[in-house]
Design a protein around this motif. Sequence first.
Motif, short mmCIF file in Angstrom:
data_model
loop_
_atom_site.label_atom_id
_atom_site.label_comp_id
_atom_site.label_asym_id
_atom_site.label_seq_id
_atom_site.Cartn_x
_atom_site.Cartn_y
_atom_site.Cartn_z
N LYS A 9 -34.87 -64.15 82.91
CA LYS A 9 -36.29 -64.30 82.88
C LYS A 9 -36.73 -65.50 83.73
O LYS A 9 -36.18 -66.70 83.11
CB LYS A 9 -36.97 -64.32 81.54
N VAL A 11 -40.16 -67.66 85.32
CA VAL A 11 -41.52 -68.02 85.49
C VAL A 11 -41.77 -68.65 86.98
O VAL A 11 -40.94 -69.66 87.15
CB VAL A 11 -42.14 -68.71 84.24
N GLU A 24 -42.39 -64.12 93.64
CA GLU A 24 -42.21 -62.97 92.63
C GLU A 24 -41.13 -61.86 93.26
O GLU A 24 -40.46 -61.64 92.73
CB GLU A 24 -43.40 -62.41 92.19
N GLU A 33 -35.93 -60.76 85.91
CA GLU A 33 -37.14 -60.21 85.26
C GLU A 33 -38.48 -61.56 85.69
O GLU A 33 -38.15 -62.62 85.24
CB GLU A 33 -37.12 -60.02 84.00
N GLU A 35 -42.30 -63.40 86.07
CA GLU A 35 -43.71 -63.46 85.83
C GLU A 35 -44.43 -64.53 86.26
O GLU A 35 -43.82 -65.46 86.21
CB GLU A 35 -43.61 -63.48 84.06
N THR A 37 -47.32 -67.08 85.91
CA THR A 37 -47.94 -67.42 84.61
C THR A 37 -48.14 -69.10 84.67
O THR A 37 -47.45 -69.72 85.23
CB THR A 37 -47.61 -66.87 83.54
N ARG A 42 -44.61 -69.66 77.72
CA ARG A 42 -43.82 -68.68 78.70
C ARG A 42 -42.99 -69.45 79.66
O ARG A 42 -41.75 -69.34 80.04
CB ARG A 42 -44.46 -67.62 79.22
N ALA A 46 -38.87 -69.67 79.43
CA ALA A 46 -38.03 -68.87 80.53
C ALA A 46 -36.73 -69.31 80.78
O ALA A 46 -36.35 -70.51 80.58
CB ALA A 46 -39.07 -68.76 81.78
#
Length: 216
Positions: A9, A11, A24, A33, A35, A37, A42, A46
């Motif tokens: 994950k 960010v 991204e 994965e 995101e 933000t 978050r 991450a």
Amino acid sequence: MELTAASKKVVVFDYGFGNVRSAERALARTGAEVEITRDFDRAMNADGLLVPGVGAFAACMKGLREARGDWIIDRRLSGGRPVMGICVGMQILFARGIEHGVETAGLDEWPGAVEPLQAEIVPHMGWNTVEAPAGSRLFAGLEPEARFYFVHSYAVQDWSFDVQNPAMQPPTVTWSTHGKPFVAAVENGPLWATQFHPEKSGDAGAQLLTNWIGTL
């Protein structure tokens, strides 16, 4: 090109300065994965935090502080959580930036000043090779002639890192040259950064991002 990074994950921190969509897409290509933000929790939780940056040093620092990105980066690094900066997202990690004679404080994760490039043609825009030292994890698996995409008018050109504690390892520093040598990338514990744009650097950039994801 087949990429092998395990899913993690990540960010992409959205503080208003940077090609977040390009980052991204490039990170998603590694199997991560991803995101976009500026959400505090978050970003803190991450596996990896990527901090892009495009534009002026002072404006990026203002936007980052308004989004509490400075605090997030500091907290993550204090806990050994990986952070990667790209372009101005790398420059703001240094102590200060000097643009048009105006000095702006950076995050001071590393000593040194970001200053105007000493070259006949500015900005430095296009593909260039780098000189990665032996043992670099960021450039593992990449050929010495690999090229990366740069767009910048400022860089750290005079840098030495004085390690006072013999138990500490100095950063792994990669250089490139445009008129004068400048810092192209740094690997320093959980904090890595590139002056160039790996998300715009084709297969070489994809491999580099895969190398980073593989350390998370």
